[in-house]
Design an enzyme around this catalytic site. Structure first.
Site, PDB file in Angstrom:
ATOM      1  N   THR A  11      48.390  65.230  45.894  1.00  0.00           N
ATOM      2  CA  THR A  11      48.016  64.962  44.680  1.00  0.00           C
ATOM      3  C   THR A  11      46.870  64.425  44.778  1.00  0.00           C
ATOM      4  OG1 THR A  11      50.683  63.931  44.598  1.00  0.00           O
ATOM      5  CG2 THR A  11      48.223  63.759  42.213  1.00  0.00           C
ATOM      6  N   SER A 251      46.509  51.769  47.228  1.00  0.00           N
ATOM      7  CA  SER A 251      46.786  53.134  45.835  1.00  0.00           C
ATOM      8  C   SER A 251      45.515  53.531  45.873  1.00  0.00           C
ATOM      9  CB  SER A 251      47.001  52.194  44.610  1.00  0.00           C
ATOM     10  OG  SER A 251      45.959  52.036  44.181  1.00  0.00           O
ATOM     11  N   LYS A 252      45.551  55.026  44.847  1.00  0.00           N
ATOM     12  CA  LYS A 252      44.239  55.519  44.993  1.00  0.00           C
ATOM     13  C   LYS A 252      43.230  54.641  44.754  1.00  0.00           C
ATOM     14  CE  LYS A 252      45.988  60.285  45.949  1.00  0.00           C
ATOM     15  NZ  LYS A 252      47.267  61.010  45.937  1.00  0.00           N
ATOM     16  N   ARG A 253      43.627  53.564  44.020  1.00  0.00           N
ATOM     17  CA  ARG A 253      42.305  52.734  43.287  1.00  0.00           C
ATOM     18  C   ARG A 253      41.731  51.956  44.767  1.00  0.00           C
ATOM     19  NH1 ARG A 253      45.950  53.258  40.214  1.00  0.00           N
ATOM     20  NH2 ARG A 253      47.240  51.736  40.556  1.00  0.00           N
ATOM     21  N   ASP A 254      42.410  51.689  45.263  1.00  0.00           N
ATOM     22  CA  ASP A 254      41.658  50.761  46.501  1.00  0.00           C
ATOM     23  C   ASP A 254      40.367  52.230  46.956  1.00  0.00           C
ATOM     24  OD1 ASP A 254      43.367  48.732  46.914  1.00  0.00           O
ATOM     25  OD2 ASP A 254      44.747  50.316  47.635  1.00  0.00           O
TER      26      ASP A 254
END
Ligand code: GLU
Length: 319
Positions: A11, A251-254
């Protein structure tokens, strides 16, 4: 045994993190070790949250690691288009197949109503729908439509769906108490992941689905959808998740766990693949390797069952 057709289904709502790359490596090895192929599908179903830049970077990252795919992305292929945002007409047709079976109903519940009235699912805290809109009369539906556009839900049967996961073994879920009537299209018109992923995997001829264990509990309702849509059910293999040092899921925020972040600290793509293979139990220590070199070493039994904490020493400092 037939050669599997597996897939990568990122995604594009952020850069791929190590957990996504780990899962991609296992998916690649699971398919390729049996002479199979990989399809790359861009899961930009929710166009608001997706960015083309992330989809392009995902291709560059997979390519840099030697996780080559056979169809989709820049390769195209017989099942084009491979991006979900270009497949909405196809999803509408799939939804109509379910409507024709009398399995779909409109749901007018607001988010607040859903939270207030739904019982949390025992295993993973997911909300179970309480069925408030399940038996509305046509008059009630018409009345409600005047002020609110509905989500569409699938009426699940009184059935227990069982399957054997390639990694986690026998699984079973009683649909009414395990997932409840689930959403096929949101009230804003966005098709649900559950519908799109099954329709795409079915139409693209995917026979092996390998993905993170967070989707294990979605699998029974997806098996129901395969059956209702008339597609053969693929085999499923779920992978443990990678956890950050503090026990959170990556998470993609990392951002620091994105591939470009790691490469900028001096690690090579082979270091990354070898490190992931070590976490997956395929190597006794982190040593540089290409996916190709790992093919003879792959087996599901070596992969840990529990989630994997990233050792502080792996990919953290600069090399
Ligand atoms: N697109 C989903 C994700 O990035 C994966 C869907 C799937 O593998 O079924 O998490």
């Amino acid at each position: 045994m037939a050669r599997p057709v597996g897939r990568f289904a990122p995604t594009p709502s952020g850069y791929l993190h190590l957990g996504n790359l780990f899962c991609s490596l296992i998916a690649w090895l699971a398919a390729k070790s049996r002479g199979g192929e990989i399809i790359l599908r861009n899961e930009d179903l929710d166009v608001e949250r997706s960015r083309k830049e992330y989809a392009l970077q995902a291709q560059r990252d997979l390519d840099a690691l030697g996780l080559f795919w056979d169809q989709g992305g820049d390769k195209g292929g017989p099942h084009s288009p491979y991006g979900q945002s270009q497949r909405f007409d196809f999803y509408r047709v799939q939804l109509e197949k379910l409507e024709a079976q009398g399995r779909v109903y409109p749901c007018f519940c607001s988010r607040a109503q859903l939270h207030a009235a739904s019982a949390p699912h025992a295993s993973d805290g997911e909300l179970l729908y309480n069925g408030a809109c399940r038996n509305l009369t046509p008059e009630q539906v018409a009345e409600k439509r005047r002020t609110r556009s509905p989500a569409l839900r699938l009426r699940v049967p009184e059935e227990t769906i069982a399957f054997t996961d390639l990694h986690y073994g026998p699984q079973a879920q009683h649909l009414p108490t395990g997932c409840g009537d689930f959403i096929l299209r949101r009230s804003d018109g966005v098709y649900a992941y559950q519908l799109a992923v099954v329709a795409d995997d079915g139409a693209m001829g995917v026979t092996q689905v390998v993905r993170g264990r967070d989707l294990l509990s979605s699998t029974p309702r997806q098996i129901l959808l395969y059956r209702l849509l008339g597609y053969p059910v693929p085999e499923f293999g779920h992978t443990p998740l990678l956890l950050a040092g503090d026990g959170r899921r990556l998470s993609k925020r990392d951002g620091d766990q994105s591939l470009s972040g790691i490469l900028s600290r001096g690690y090579s793509p082979r270091d990354v693949v070898g490190g992931l293979a070590y976490l997956g139990g395929l190597l006794p220590e982190p040593a540089p390797a290409w996916p190709e070199e790992l093919l003879p070493l792959f087996s599901w039994e070596k992969l840990p069952r529990g989630d994997i904490s990233l050792p502080g020493s792996l990919f953290s400092g600069s090399r």
